[in-house]
Motif scaffolding. Structure first.
Motif, PDB file in Angstrom:
ATOM      1  N   ARG A  49       0.838  -1.189   0.000  1.00 14.52           N
ATOM      2  CA  ARG A  49       0.000   0.000   0.000  1.00 14.52           C
ATOM      3  C   ARG A  49       0.877   1.244   0.000  1.00 14.52           C
ATOM      4  O   ARG A  49       2.063   1.188   0.316  1.00 14.52           O
ATOM      5  CB  ARG A  49      -0.896   0.047   1.244  1.00 14.52           C
ATOM      6  CG  ARG A  49      -1.742  -1.198   1.494  1.00 14.52           C
ATOM      7  CD  ARG A  49      -2.873  -1.327   0.507  1.00 14.52           C
ATOM      8  NE  ARG A  49      -3.870  -2.303   0.943  1.00 14.52           N
ATOM      9  CZ  ARG A  49      -3.819  -3.598   0.703  1.00 14.52           C
ATOM     10  NH1 ARG A  49      -2.776  -4.094   0.057  1.00 14.52           N
ATOM     11  NH2 ARG A  49      -4.786  -4.416   1.100  1.00 14.52           N
ATOM     12  N   TRP A  50       0.268   2.387  -0.310  1.00 11.31           N
ATOM     13  CA  TRP A  50       1.040   3.624  -0.289  1.00 11.31           C
ATOM     14  C   TRP A  50       1.232   4.104   1.144  1.00 11.31           C
ATOM     15  O   TRP A  50       0.537   3.694   2.072  1.00 11.31           O
ATOM     16  CB  TRP A  50       0.389   4.701  -1.145  1.00 11.31           C
ATOM     17  CG  TRP A  50      -1.005   5.119  -0.755  1.00 11.31           C
ATOM     18  CD1 TRP A  50      -1.362   6.184   0.017  1.00 11.31           C
ATOM     19  CD2 TRP A  50      -2.242   4.510  -1.155  1.00 11.31           C
ATOM     20  NE1 TRP A  50      -2.720   6.268   0.138  1.00 11.31           N
ATOM     21  CE2 TRP A  50      -3.289   5.261  -0.580  1.00 11.31           C
ATOM     22  CE3 TRP A  50      -2.567   3.401  -1.946  1.00 11.31           C
ATOM     23  CZ2 TRP A  50      -4.637   4.935  -0.764  1.00 11.31           C
ATOM     24  CZ3 TRP A  50      -3.894   3.073  -2.127  1.00 11.31           C
ATOM     25  CH2 TRP A  50      -4.910   3.835  -1.551  1.00 11.31           C
ATOM     26  N   LEU A  53      -1.707   5.600   3.458  1.00 13.63           N
ATOM     27  CA  LEU A  53      -2.993   4.914   3.484  1.00 13.63           C
ATOM     28  C   LEU A  53      -3.509   4.736   4.904  1.00 13.63           C
ATOM     29  O   LEU A  53      -2.766   4.395   5.824  1.00 13.63           O
ATOM     30  CB  LEU A  53      -2.862   3.534   2.833  1.00 13.63           C
ATOM     31  CG  LEU A  53      -4.128   2.659   2.897  1.00 13.63           C
ATOM     32  CD1 LEU A  53      -5.210   3.211   1.983  1.00 13.63           C
ATOM     33  CD2 LEU A  53      -3.817   1.215   2.562  1.00 13.63           C
ATOM     34  N   ASN A  56     -10.418   2.468   5.284  1.00 15.68           N
ATOM     35  CA  ASN A  56     -11.565   3.185   4.731  1.00 15.68           C
ATOM     36  C   ASN A  56     -12.761   3.216   5.668  1.00 15.68           C
ATOM     37  O   ASN A  56     -13.753   3.887   5.383  1.00 15.68           O
ATOM     38  CB  ASN A  56     -11.984   2.559   3.401  1.00 15.68           C
ATOM     39  CG  ASN A  56     -11.129   3.034   2.250  1.00 15.68           C
ATOM     40  OD1 ASN A  56     -10.547   4.111   2.294  1.00 15.68           O
ATOM     41  ND2 ASN A  56     -11.018   2.221   1.213  1.00 15.68           N
ATOM     42  N   SER A 157      -1.188   0.994  -8.853  1.00 16.43           N
ATOM     43  CA  SER A 157      -1.410   1.591  -7.537  1.00 16.43           C
ATOM     44  C   SER A 157      -0.753   0.782  -6.417  1.00 16.43           C
ATOM     45  O   SER A 157      -0.383   1.350  -5.383  1.00 16.43           O
ATOM     46  CB  SER A 157      -2.910   1.722  -7.265  1.00 16.43           C
ATOM     47  OG  SER A 157      -3.548   0.454  -7.339  1.00 16.43           O
ATOM     48  N   SER A 158      -0.574  -0.527  -6.610  1.00 12.23           N
ATOM     49  CA  SER A 158       0.084  -1.340  -5.595  1.00 12.23           C
ATOM     50  C   SER A 158       1.565  -1.008  -5.461  1.00 12.23           C
ATOM     51  O   SER A 158       2.185  -1.314  -4.442  1.00 12.23           O
ATOM     52  CB  SER A 158      -0.074  -2.828  -5.928  1.00 12.23           C
ATOM     53  OG  SER A 158       0.525  -3.135  -7.181  1.00 12.23           O
ATOM     54  N   SER A 178     -11.627   3.866  -4.525  1.00  9.20           N
ATOM     55  CA  SER A 178     -11.013   4.380  -3.296  1.00  9.20           C
ATOM     56  C   SER A 178      -9.519   4.627  -3.456  1.00  9.20           C
ATOM     57  O   SER A 178      -9.002   5.661  -3.028  1.00  9.20           O
ATOM     58  CB  SER A 178     -11.270   3.406  -2.146  1.00  9.20           C
ATOM     59  OG  SER A 178     -12.642   3.373  -1.822  1.00  9.20           O
ATOM     60  N   SER A 179      -8.805   3.693  -4.071  1.00  4.18           N
ATOM     61  CA  SER A 179      -7.360   3.870  -4.226  1.00  4.18           C
ATOM     62  C   SER A 179      -7.048   5.008  -5.180  1.00  4.18           C
ATOM     63  O   SER A 179      -6.243   5.898  -4.877  1.00  4.18           O
ATOM     64  CB  SER A 179      -6.716   2.575  -4.735  1.00  4.18           C
ATOM     65  OG  SER A 179      -6.843   1.542  -3.792  1.00  4.18           O
ATOM     66  N   GLN A 182      -7.835   8.577  -3.793  1.00  5.63           N
ATOM     67  CA  GLN A 182      -6.944   8.997  -2.708  1.00  5.63           C
ATOM     68  C   GLN A 182      -5.545   9.307  -3.226  1.00  5.63           C
ATOM     69  O   GLN A 182      -4.909  10.276  -2.784  1.00  5.63           O
ATOM     70  CB  GLN A 182      -6.895   7.909  -1.637  1.00  5.63           C
ATOM     71  CG  GLN A 182      -8.190   7.760  -0.857  1.00  5.63           C
ATOM     72  CD  GLN A 182      -8.109   6.683   0.202  1.00  5.63           C
ATOM     73  OE1 GLN A 182      -7.262   6.726   1.092  1.00  5.63           O
ATOM     74  NE2 GLN A 182      -8.986   5.689   0.118  1.00  5.63           N
ATOM     75  N   SER A 240     -13.193   7.369   1.359  1.00  5.57           N
ATOM     76  CA  SER A 240     -11.857   7.598   1.896  1.00  5.57           C
ATOM     77  C   SER A 240     -11.920   7.928   3.385  1.00  5.57           C
ATOM     78  O   SER A 240     -12.824   8.635   3.840  1.00  5.57           O
ATOM     79  CB  SER A 240     -11.180   8.760   1.145  1.00  5.57           C
ATOM     80  OG  SER A 240      -9.965   9.121   1.773  1.00  5.57           O
ATOM     81  N   ALA A 343      -4.802   2.680 -11.303  1.00  5.50           N
ATOM     82  CA  ALA A 343      -5.585   2.252 -10.130  1.00  5.50           C
ATOM     83  C   ALA A 343      -6.745   1.401 -10.631  1.00  5.50           C
ATOM     84  O   ALA A 343      -7.922   1.722 -10.433  1.00  5.50           O
ATOM     85  CB  ALA A 343      -6.072   3.465  -9.353  1.00  5.50           C
TER      86      ALA A 343
END
Length: 450
Positions: A49-50, A53, A56, A157-158, A178-179, A182, A240, A343
């Motif tokens: 994940r970033w 994060l 949610n 996005s991963s 969501s990803s 954000q 988010s 994403a």
């Protein structure tokens, strides 16, 4: 059986939230089992994940029933590391038999004896049952329309961690679930020019009338929906918990400087095209948003609840220029776009599971996680049993159903073995020579051995 083969009743593959939940229920039911995890417990939360994060859902909701977050306000949103720590602590509470650093290479059904043989990086295992608890986020999905990676910097996005890892310049974010939303918001806050490709989506309010949307979905019975509405199976949800939790408002993002575009169509010689569906996609999200507000208001009236009215929640910002005059093609070089963040979700990867448990599209055949292939189970997938299956608490309840199914199967098999021992078979004269059998629930599974 060879000494280097480890035998257990149930082998669980994966020690994320699904695997930890499965282990808890199996432990409670006294089912011998082992959980194999190729990395660390909840590794995807830590490194998949970033950096910024957060969960949610609020801490009071996104947890297992047996333990609260002790370092997060109940209405706050845990960071990814706090979530990972939570699962490690939870597993330690009941001494979960988790073996980390073990990768499962292959699972096959035995041909001359019951159960399955499992080949791993730590040797061979045999088990009567196998639970695939690897979840849905296994293989990053980048659509075939993606341009040659040599022409522009691209990541899924991963792989995204923070704005600093991308080259200077603008960013096209494809996917506004969501990803995507954000990540796009974080890039915008960092000063980057951002183009966000928006497809069909649901857009619930973060909170309404002093209650989080997860509460509204609960009291309105929406978490218990057993299947997505027809045509909505692949619709993303834009929600988010970042910055304390705010309702996702695409028009507000555009008024802050983000450029919204429709679904991404094609790439050709540095020019990307977009579908003319941006306004329609925003309208669909608005309908979803207002529908929930209407249902919430009706619930308040019906139950005479003392919750404050919130008329401002129904105010809609004016459509920005990117909506009224949508961009249908974009020269990436001229626009200063130097990166693309995809994403676009994930696909599952069950290449290690060599059993007849999948349909023509490669998707698991199951009923609430109980596979069509006897002895095989799936856990951690969206809509496994209902809408709530995607959330932390939902996977806990799904795991309980599967564990109960396993325990029931063990009882039937235990009866069979006890009946054989007790001599239930009748004499040729027809007289029953059986003797009472023990409680099958107390009888351990007996697997044939070499």
């Amino acid at each position: 059986m060879a000494a280097d083969i480890t035998q257990t009743d149930t082998l669980v593959v994966g020690a994320g939230q699904a695997g930890v939940a499965m282990s808890e229920h199996l432990s409670h039911l006294g089912v011998p089992h082992v959980v194999l995890e190729r990395d660390r417990i909840a590794e995807r939360w830590r490194t998949g994940r970033w950096d910024s994060l957060v969960a949610n859902g609020p801490a009071w909701h996104d947890r297992f029933p047996g333990m609260s977050f002790d370092d997060v306000d109940p209405d706050g949103f845990p960071t990814k590391d706090q979530v990972a720590d939570y699962f490690e602590t939870y597993a330690a509470r009941f001494d979960a038999p988790i073996r980390t650093g073990v990768e499962v290479h292959e699972v096959v059904r035995n041909t001359t004896r019951p159960g399955f043989s499992i080949d791993t990086s730590a040797g061979s295992f045999e088990a009567a049952r196998v639970v695939a608890a690897t979840g849905p986020f296994q293989r990053p999905a980048i659509p075939s329309i993606a341009p040659d990676r040599r022409s522009i910097h691209q990541i899924h996005s991963s792989e995204y961690r923070n704005p600093g890892q991308l080259p200077e310049g603008g960013v096209l974010v494809v996917g506004a679930g969501s990803s995507g939303v954000q990540i796009a918001d974080e890039l915008l806050r960092s000063g980057r020019p951002v183009f966000l490709s928006v497809g069909p989506h649901d857009r619930p309010p973060r909170s309404y009338r002093n209650r989080d949307f997860v509460w509204w979905l609960g009291v309105l019975g929406k978490w218990d929906a057993e299947a997505a509405q027809p045509g909505a199976e692949h619709v993303t949800i834009a929600v988010s918990g970042a910055h304390g939790g705010q309702t996702v408002d695409f028009r507000a993002l555009a008024h802050r400087g983000m450029t919204l575009v429709g679904r991404t169509g094609t790439f050709d010689n540095g020019v990307v095209t977009f579908e003319p569906d941006l306004a329609a996609n925003l309208a669909r999200g608005d309908d979803n948003y207002h529908s929930l507000l209407d249902e919430a208001d009706a619930y308040v009236r019906r139950n005479n609840l003392d919750l404050p009215e919130e008329p401002e929640a129904r105010r809609t910002l004016a459509d920005p220029h990117c909506v009224t005059r949508p961009i249908l093609s974009l020269d990436l070089v001229e626009a200063g776009v130097t990166s693309i963040v995809w994403a676009t979700g994930f696909s599952t990867d069950y290449s290690w599971l060599g059993v007849n448990a999948f349909d023509e599209a490669g998707q698991p055949r199951h009923q609430r996680g109980v596979s069509s292939e006897p002895g095989v189970y799936f856990l951690g997938l969206p809509w496994l049993s209902r809408r709530g299956s995607s959330f932390i608490w939902g996977v806990w309840h799904d795991a309980k159903h599967i564990a109960d199914h396993i325990a029931t199967q063990r009882k039937y098999l235990a009866y069979h073995h006890d009946a054989q021992r007790a001599g239930i078979e009748q004499h040729p004269t027809g007289q029953d020579r059986s003797t009472p059998v023990g409680d099958p629930a107390q009888t351990a599974f007996r697997m044939r051995t070499n």
